[in-house]
Scaffold this motif. Structure first.
Motif, mmCIF file in Angstrom:
data_model
loop_
_atom_site.group_PDB
_atom_site.id
_atom_site.type_symbol
_atom_site.label_atom_id
_atom_site.label_comp_id
_atom_site.label_asym_id
_atom_site.label_seq_id
_atom_site.Cartn_x
_atom_site.Cartn_y
_atom_site.Cartn_z
ATOM 1 N N ALA A 188 9.467 -0.745 33.193
ATOM 2 C CA ALA A 188 9.085 -1.574 32.253
ATOM 3 C C ALA A 188 8.641 -2.908 32.984
ATOM 4 C CB ALA A 188 9.919 -2.167 31.431
ATOM 5 N N MET A 189 9.501 -3.363 33.970
ATOM 6 C CA MET A 189 9.013 -4.756 34.845
ATOM 7 C C MET A 189 7.686 -4.365 35.597
ATOM 8 S SD MET A 189 11.229 -6.753 34.185
ATOM 9 C CE MET A 189 11.521 -6.156 32.636
ATOM 10 N N GLU A 190 7.358 -3.098 36.049
ATOM 11 C CA GLU A 190 6.263 -2.855 36.784
ATOM 12 C C GLU A 190 4.738 -3.119 35.767
ATOM 13 O OE1 GLU A 190 7.821 -0.357 40.635
ATOM 14 O OE2 GLU A 190 6.889 0.818 38.784
ATOM 15 N N PHE A 191 5.339 -2.281 34.639
ATOM 16 C CA PHE A 191 4.034 -2.289 33.684
ATOM 17 C C PHE A 191 3.745 -3.900 33.118
ATOM 18 C CE2 PHE A 191 2.387 -1.859 29.296
ATOM 19 C CZ PHE A 191 1.733 -0.787 29.583
ATOM 20 N N ARG A 192 4.627 -4.629 32.781
ATOM 21 C CA ARG A 192 4.669 -5.900 32.315
ATOM 22 C C ARG A 192 3.987 -6.735 33.577
ATOM 23 N NH1 ARG A 192 8.283 -9.703 28.942
ATOM 24 N NH2 ARG A 192 7.431 -11.625 29.484
ATOM 25 N N SER A 193 4.323 -6.678 34.745
ATOM 26 C CA SER A 193 3.581 -7.319 35.984
ATOM 27 C C SER A 193 2.233 -6.799 36.074
ATOM 28 C CB SER A 193 4.320 -7.285 37.205
ATOM 29 O OG SER A 193 3.631 -7.469 38.177
ATOM 30 N N LYS A 194 2.038 -5.486 35.762
ATOM 31 C CA LYS A 194 0.391 -5.173 36.044
ATOM 32 C C LYS A 194 -0.315 -5.639 34.980
ATOM 33 C CE LYS A 194 -1.778 -1.151 37.054
ATOM 34 N NZ LYS A 194 -2.190 0.261 37.235
ATOM 35 N N ARG A 239 13.864 -7.197 24.056
ATOM 36 C CA ARG A 239 14.717 -7.306 24.962
ATOM 37 C C ARG A 239 14.877 -6.220 26.223
ATOM 38 N NH1 ARG A 239 17.650 -8.257 20.355
ATOM 39 N NH2 ARG A 239 18.683 -6.189 20.355
ATOM 40 N N ASP A 240 14.209 -5.087 25.955
ATOM 41 C CA ASP A 240 14.015 -4.143 27.129
ATOM 42 C C ASP A 240 12.882 -4.308 27.938
ATOM 43 O OD1 ASP A 240 16.123 -2.596 26.612
ATOM 44 O OD2 ASP A 240 15.211 -1.306 24.980
ATOM 45 N N VAL A 241 12.001 -5.391 27.521
ATOM 46 C CA VAL A 241 10.943 -5.569 28.407
ATOM 47 C C VAL A 241 11.131 -7.171 28.892
ATOM 48 C CG1 VAL A 241 9.450 -3.990 27.410
ATOM 49 C CG2 VAL A 241 9.464 -6.352 26.634
ATOM 50 N N LEU A 276 3.541 -1.009 23.700
ATOM 51 C CA LEU A 276 2.932 -0.157 24.708
ATOM 52 C C LEU A 276 3.864 0.864 25.105
ATOM 53 C CD1 LEU A 276 0.047 -2.443 26.117
ATOM 54 C CD2 LEU A 276 -0.079 -0.869 24.181
ATOM 55 N N LEU A 277 5.089 0.237 25.424
ATOM 56 C CA LEU A 277 6.108 1.222 26.111
ATOM 57 C C LEU A 277 6.767 1.781 25.071
ATOM 58 C CD1 LEU A 277 7.163 -1.004 29.086
ATOM 59 C CD2 LEU A 277 5.557 1.108 29.166
ATOM 60 N N ASN A 278 7.002 1.718 23.643
ATOM 61 C CA ASN A 278 7.642 2.464 22.826
ATOM 62 C C ASN A 278 9.098 1.966 22.900
ATOM 63 O OD1 ASN A 278 7.549 4.082 20.536
ATOM 64 N ND2 ASN A 278 6.414 5.621 21.696
ATOM 65 N N LYS A 279 9.204 0.696 23.113
ATOM 66 C CA LYS A 279 10.572 0.108 23.040
ATOM 67 C C LYS A 279 10.740 -0.274 21.693
ATOM 68 C CE LYS A 279 10.923 0.423 27.575
ATOM 69 N NZ LYS A 279 11.610 1.520 28.299
ATOM 70 N N LEU A 300 9.361 10.316 5.819
ATOM 71 C CA LEU A 300 8.495 11.412 5.734
ATOM 72 C C LEU A 300 7.950 12.000 6.955
ATOM 73 C CD1 LEU A 300 6.852 10.668 2.235
ATOM 74 C CD2 LEU A 300 8.815 11.963 2.751
ATOM 75 N N GLY A 301 8.152 11.164 7.961
ATOM 76 C CA GLY A 301 7.725 11.514 9.315
ATOM 77 C C GLY A 301 6.115 11.379 9.619
ATOM 78 N N LEU A 302 5.686 10.331 9.034
ATOM 79 C CA LEU A 302 4.423 9.914 8.699
ATOM 80 C C LEU A 302 3.834 9.061 10.055
ATOM 81 C CD1 LEU A 302 3.703 9.518 5.026
ATOM 82 C CD2 LEU A 302 3.277 11.374 6.423
ATOM 83 N N VAL A 303 4.901 8.436 10.537
ATOM 84 C CA VAL A 303 4.307 7.554 11.665
ATOM 85 C C VAL A 303 4.285 7.938 13.004
ATOM 86 C CG1 VAL A 303 5.107 5.210 12.564
ATOM 87 C CG2 VAL A 303 6.116 5.958 10.467
ATOM 88 N N PRO A 304 3.084 8.020 13.578
ATOM 89 C CA PRO A 304 2.712 8.660 14.860
ATOM 90 C C PRO A 304 3.065 7.744 15.990
ATOM 91 C CG PRO A 304 0.691 7.815 13.865
ATOM 92 C CD PRO A 304 1.702 7.593 12.875
ATOM 93 N N ASP A 305 3.595 8.310 16.988
ATOM 94 C CA ASP A 305 4.224 7.220 18.094
ATOM 95 C C ASP A 305 3.190 7.337 19.217
ATOM 96 O OD1 ASP A 305 4.932 9.420 19.106
ATOM 97 O OD2 ASP A 305 7.075 9.135 19.044
#
Ligand code: ASP
Length: 607
Positions: free
Chosen positions: A150-156, A554-556, A547-550, A427-432
């Protein structure tokens, strides 16, 4: 010993090399005197082997064995050894260094770790300790692969954004942290001044007014990775301080700002994923977004759209609808279509309960199409003709379940949107794996409270109105960028005329003296040749989290506050000593002993 390689670097072609690795002992296991260690750092994990039989001649085996005993979990160690191929069949294909291991010839303990309060592996949710424990030991939590990524992705992400903006003539300029309040709709965090007792700075809710000042100052294009502070209740996508990618441009229209953001995101996308991002992003008008999806930041990755039924049911004998319509409210319906079969009578009751308690809707009406007709406990209050018209309007097929919502326009659609999201999730309609950006456009300038008639800014008071502010409806030159049901940021053209700025503040009910006191400096600056300008700010934490599906921002964030706005790592906020309060004269302020009049004198003396 100097590090020659990271723990993520060694491959088959390094076999035979002498290397020195330094890192953390993640796991160790002893196989009858032969020890295996997973040595970890930010870059990866390398298997280390200690085999007393394989040590170079002259090595003090006992001393080495003693050193190895000190290699407890999460201790920092340094080892020297030879890279060799792993024994046939013990390769770890999931690990890039998995073909090789390092046979130790020298070892040194650099710093012993206390027993960690939780295991730092690649835990999945469920095995993770609770969030508060992670926060308290954030430096350990950060060692987890997921957090490192997460830290690497954020920095990039930020690096690429900066690169794009620099290429487009933007200047990175820092604006003050200690300043005056910037109205963005939250409470301020304040900082007392010691030099001027009884006075306070406010931390910026955003750099809004300063970035506008930069345009007056001819900077033309500004950006900042800006920290913003808002004292509001924390939620999964909010916390007291957050980061915005903040921009402002002179001599632009709304399309210029939107194009710049699309260009920036495409550039970043290419850098992050090596793929093109489809642009231009679709646009949806605010009213359509509300009436079709029940949200001003709708998730449009799935259907389940509301259909307006106000006209269809206008003559219905059903009293509840009649009363709502007479009060100027709306009736709308949502068809669960193919998902209807999954929602039985009990689930319907659960949705009714959810609608009232969670979605804050007055109630929820349901009907199901059975044998070609809409039936439910209330269809007796509807004429067959109206039921048929509802069927037509909502494209109802046999077996379909529909929910009807009714009430005042905004609250009802907003509640409907909450319900829609719940249904889609159930209903499981939300694609991730779909990222859908879009622009929410055609926004109003003001929101008018239906009860008090009070005007509120739809975005903030610095947005340029597109027509006379005394017209019945005033359009604002503002827009939002949204992604998958989240607002990523807002932008607008700004007022650059001092008189108009004053008039808008007046319309918002700000008393003249407050206008003078709080915004006088700003309005004055607009009077010195402020260029037409506009800008936007995008929430970095939120975008990265999506983007990281968090689940939560707080996780980023490296060092976030918890849900109660507390930093468990350094235990802040904290009471401060009376001596400090005295120095700041806060105690005297609280007890009324501070002579504020003399303070005014200090101010004027210094001007
Ligand atoms: N200052 C605004 C905000 O923080 C963004 C903008 O209008 O540029 O939402």
């Amino acid at each position: 010993m100097r590090r020659t390689n990271t723990c993520g670097e060694l491959r088959a072609e390094d076999i035979g090399k002498q290397v020195c690795l330094q890192g953390w002992v993640r796991f160790s296991r002893d196989h009858g005197g032969v020890a295996f260690i997973d040595l970890a750092d930010r870059y990866g994990i390398t298997q280390i082997v200690f085999d007393p039989e394989d040590l170079p001649k002259g090595t003090d085996v006992n001393a080495m064995a003693d050193t190895m005993k000190t290699f407890t979990r999460e201790s920092v160690v340094s080892i020297v050894g030879t890279v060799r191929k792993r024994v046939e069949g013990t390769d770890d294909a999931r690990n890039p260094t998995g073909e090789v291991e390092v046979l130790i010839t020298e070892a040194e303990l650099l710093n012993k770790s206390a027993a960690p309060p939780f295991e730092i592996g690649d835990q999945k949710e469920g095995v993770l300790p609770n969030e508060d424990t992670r926060m308290k030991y954030r430096y350990l939590d950060l060692r987890r692969t997921e957090m490192i990524q997460a830290m690497e992705f954020r920095s990039k992400f930020l690096h690429l954004a900066r690169q794009y903006l620099e290429q487009n003539s933007f200047l990175e300029i820092e604006t003050p942290i200690l300043g005056r309040s910037t109205p963005e709709g939250a409470r301020d965090y304040v900082v007392p001044s010691r030099v001027h007792p009884g006075t306070f700075y406010a931390l910026p809710q955003s750099p809004q007014l300063f970035k506008q000042m930069l345009m007056v100052g001819s900077m033309d294009r500004y950006y900042q990775v800006a920290r913003c502070f808002r004292d509001e209740d924390s939620r999964k996508d909010r916390q007291p301080e957050f980061t915005q990618l903040d921009m402002e441009m002179s001599f632009v229209d709304m399309a210029d700002i939107q194009n710049m953001i699309e260009g920036l995101l495409s550039f970043v996308w290419k850098g992050l994923y090596g793929k093109e991002l489809e642009t231009p992003f679709p646009r949806i008008a605010y009213r359509d977004a509300m009436e079709r999806f029940g949200s001003d930041k709708p998730d449009m990755r799935y259907g389940l759209e509301f259909v307006k039924l106000t006209d269809v049911v206008k003559d219905v004998p059903y009293q509840i609808f009649q009363r709502i319509l007479a009060e100027g409210g709306i009736v709308a319906g949502i068809n669960l279509g193919d998902g209807s079969a999954k929602v039985g009578r009990n689930e319907v009751d659960r949705y009714i309960h959810y609608a009232k308690n969670k979605a804050k809707l007055g109630g929820l009406t349901w009907m199901r199409c059975e044998n070609g007709v809409l039936t439910s406990n209330i269809t007796k209050y509807f004429t067959p003709e109206i039921l048929e018209n509802i069927k037509q309007a909502m494209n109802v097929k046999e077996g379909d379940l529909i929910f009807l919502i009714a009430g005042p326009w905004k609250a009802t659609y907003e509640g409907g949107g909450v319900l829609r999201r719940k249904i889609a999730e159930d209903l499981g309609l939300v694609p991730d794996d779909v990222f859908q950006f879009f622009w929410m456009v055609d926004c109003p300038m003001f929101e008018v409270d239906p009860v008090s008639g009070k005007y509120d800014a739809f975005h903030h008071p610095f947005v340029l109105p597109l027509n006379d502010i005394n017209d019945d409806y005033v359009a604002g030159a503002c827009f939002d960028i949204c992604l998958n049901g989240n607002e990523l940021g807002s932008g607008s053209l700004r007022i650059h005329n001092a008189d108009l700025q004053r008039a808008v503040l007046e319309k918002l009910g700000v008393p003249d003296e407050t206008i003078e006191k709080e915004f006088g400096w700003f309005i004055q600056a607009l009077g010195y040749g402020a260029p037409p300008h506009g800008g936007i700010a995008m929430g970095v934490d939120r975008l990265i989290a999506i983007l990281l599906n968090k689940e939560t921002i707080r996780d980023v964030i490296a060092f976030p506050k918890n849900k109660r706005a507390v930093s468990l790592l350094d235990n802040s906020p904290e009471k401060i000593d009376d001596s400090k309060l005295e120095e700041l004269q806060i105690l005297s302020l609280a007890t009324g002993d501070l002579d504020l009049e003399s303070l005014e004198d200090i101010d004027s003396d210094e001007q």
